[in-house]
Design a protein around this motif. Structure first.
Motif, PDB file in Angstrom:
ATOM      1  N   ASN A   1     -37.406 -30.946  -4.609  1.00 34.37           N
ATOM      2  CA  ASN A   1     -36.435 -32.040  -4.530  1.00 34.37           C
ATOM      3  C   ASN A   1     -35.013 -31.559  -4.809  1.00 34.37           C
ATOM      4  O   ASN A   1     -34.057 -32.015  -4.190  1.00 34.37           O
ATOM      5  CB  ASN A   1     -36.815 -33.165  -5.494  1.00 34.37           C
TER       6      ASN A   1
ATOM      7  N   LEU B   1     -33.821 -29.833  -1.648  1.00 33.67           N
ATOM      8  CA  LEU B   1     -33.499 -30.803  -0.593  1.00 33.67           C
ATOM      9  C   LEU B   1     -32.215 -31.575  -0.931  1.00 33.67           C
ATOM     10  O   LEU B   1     -31.393 -31.855  -0.054  1.00 33.67           O
ATOM     11  CB  LEU B   1     -34.672 -31.772  -0.378  1.00 33.67           C
TER      12      LEU B   1
ATOM     13  N   ASP C   1     -35.495 -33.917   5.741  1.00 31.94           N
ATOM     14  CA  ASP C   1     -36.957 -33.889   5.621  1.00 31.94           C
ATOM     15  C   ASP C   1     -37.475 -32.490   5.933  1.00 31.94           C
ATOM     16  O   ASP C   1     -36.820 -31.717   6.627  1.00 31.94           O
ATOM     17  CB  ASP C   1     -37.596 -34.856   6.635  1.00 31.94           C
TER      18      ASP C   1
ATOM     19  N   ASP D   1     -40.278 -30.569   8.038  1.00 30.92           N
ATOM     20  CA  ASP D   1     -41.199 -30.759   9.164  1.00 30.92           C
ATOM     21  C   ASP D   1     -42.554 -30.218   8.732  1.00 30.92           C
ATOM     22  O   ASP D   1     -42.764 -29.008   8.644  1.00 30.92           O
ATOM     23  CB  ASP D   1     -40.652 -29.994  10.379  1.00 30.92           C
ATOM     24  N   SER D   2     -43.487 -31.138   8.456  1.00 23.12           N
ATOM     25  CA  SER D   2     -44.737 -30.695   7.824  1.00 23.12           C
ATOM     26  C   SER D   2     -45.588 -29.865   8.789  1.00 23.12           C
ATOM     27  O   SER D   2     -46.348 -28.991   8.360  1.00 23.12           O
ATOM     28  CB  SER D   2     -45.522 -31.886   7.272  1.00 23.12           C
TER      29      SER D   2
ATOM     30  N   GLN E   1     -41.344 -24.297   3.027  1.00 17.84           N
ATOM     31  CA  GLN E   1     -40.765 -25.645   3.136  1.00 17.84           C
ATOM     32  C   GLN E   1     -39.269 -25.568   3.434  1.00 17.84           C
ATOM     33  O   GLN E   1     -38.754 -26.312   4.269  1.00 17.84           O
ATOM     34  CB  GLN E   1     -41.008 -26.437   1.837  1.00 17.84           C
TER      35      GLN E   1
ATOM     36  N   VAL F   1     -37.113 -27.147   6.899  1.00 18.01           N
ATOM     37  CA  VAL F   1     -36.200 -28.296   6.778  1.00 18.01           C
ATOM     38  C   VAL F   1     -35.628 -28.597   8.166  1.00 18.01           C
ATOM     39  O   VAL F   1     -35.153 -27.710   8.868  1.00 18.01           O
ATOM     40  CB  VAL F   1     -35.067 -27.991   5.762  1.00 18.01           C
ATOM     41  N   SER F   2     -35.688 -29.873   8.523  1.00 16.75           N
ATOM     42  CA  SER F   2     -35.292 -30.312   9.872  1.00 16.75           C
ATOM     43  C   SER F   2     -33.851 -30.780   9.905  1.00 16.75           C
ATOM     44  O   SER F   2     -33.448 -31.587   9.070  1.00 16.75           O
ATOM     45  CB  SER F   2     -36.146 -31.522  10.225  1.00 16.75           C
TER      46      SER F   2
END
Ligand code: GLU
Length: 340
Positions: A150, A153, A165, A167-168, A207, A211-212
């Motif tokens: 967090n 991000l 977000d 992108d999973s 992760q 990130v998108s």
């Protein structure tokens, strides 16, 4: 004789500059939209599904003016473009001396995913390539993995203007195939340059790579770096000036993998590329530039991205060691020196 240089963005009024930027990116989009050289990254299976023809160019000035052309709203993953931003975050969190214990500042002539550490120090060469980026991710402070994610991000969100977000699908795709990065992490642990649980850090690294963003977001991030660390749209500070200096320096010397020397020779501004097809460049005190085009050259840089930036640097006189020097710029143009 010194001639007035109509291309120099530092030597013209704001409105002239803005018209020139808009015209330049429109022309470059037309010039390169039929260029199909290169190939999309496929070592992360999910990345191979992207439409290779997507193409966007965006510029945000330090006054917050935005110019954009093409597929500028298409979401793609930052990949290693996230590296300089996470590096900056960690510099601000734990200080440059501590960070330097874990990662060097030397350019590397090796591929971005090389399983190589500095022979003497056993640290990764720099924070822009995978080894260094993974080491830096391992330094993100926080109480637990979720807290650390967090925080990362939230930091990226300051540059973009909203929290992004992950992108999973891209994250899971890289997690399930990322043995090369796992090898790098184990090598670093072998030399004691890795302080956290390997799987946790790699998850966070994958992760951050996933990130998108859009090309417009990326240009705003670049503009924040250009504007002394303050997002020109929101007015929010994203990074201290001290950390910013280090981030831009490393982007300048190491931002384009093993093409970093060619890049500074030809384009001459701090930049970072990612295997998702994004490329971000910073003109300090002036503007941020972003290009999205997924076909990559052998080094992993967006083919169109490099061409667009090279031409833009030339037409707007952006090279840091030429900017503002009209005689050099004119001589350069007159002689047709090929920067590329
Ligand atoms: N996630 C990618 C990797 O670790 C990032 C590479 C890049 O964009 O340079 O291989």
């Amino acid at each position: 004789m010194t001639m007035p240089n109509n291309n120099d963005v530092s030597a013209s009024s704001d409105s002239d500059t803005n018209v020139r930027i808009r015209n330049a990116i429109n022309e470059l989009h037309v010039r390169y939209r039929d260029l199909h050289e290169g190939a999309v990254a496929d070592y992360i299976p999910e990345l191979s599904k992207v439409d290779p023809d997507l193409f966007a160019i965006s510029v945000v000035t330090i006054d917050g003016e935005q110019y954009s052309v093409g597929d500028d709203g298409h979401m793609f993953t930052m990949q290693s473009i996230a590296n300089p931003f996470v590096f900056g975050m960690v510099l601000d969190a734990i200080g440059r001396e501590r960070v330097r214990e874990f990662v060097g500042v030397e350019p590397t002539g090796n591929p971005f995913n090389a399983i190589v550490l500095d022979r003497t120090t056993h640290r990764p060469m720099n924070p822009m390539v995978n080894a260094g980026a993974i080491a830096v991710t391992g330094l993100i402070p926080g109480d637990n993995p979720t807290d650390r994610l967090n925080r990362m991000l939230a930091t990226l969100g300051k540059y973009i203007g909203k929290v992004p977000d992950v992108d999973s699908e891209v994250f899971m795709s890289e997690k399930s195939t990322g043995d090369r990065n796992r090898s790098i992490a184990y090598l670093m642990r072998n030399f004691g340059t890795f302080v956290r649980d390997i799987d946790e850090v790699l998850d966070q690294y994958f992760q951050q790579c996933a990130v998108s963003v859009t090309c417009r977001d990326l240009a705003c991030m670049a503009a924040t770096l250009a504007a002394g660390g303050v997002n020109p749209h929101s007015g929010e500070r994203a990074i201290s000036r001290t950390a910013l200096r280090d981030v831009l320096t490393i982007m300048y010397t190491c931002g384009l993998y093993e093409s970093s020397g060619t890049w500074v020779h030809g384009v001459g501004i701090p930049a970072k590329s990612g295997v998702g097809g994004g490329l971000l460049a910073v003109v300090p005190g002036k503007m941020g530039i972003a290009i999205f085009s997924p076909r990559l050259d052998k080094q992993g840089n967006s083919v169109r991205g490099v061409r667009v930036c090279t031409d833009l640097a030339r037409s707007l006189n952006l090279h840091l060691f030429v900017a503002g020097d009209e005689s050099v710029a004119n001589e350069d143009l007159a002689q047709g020196v090929n920067h590329g």
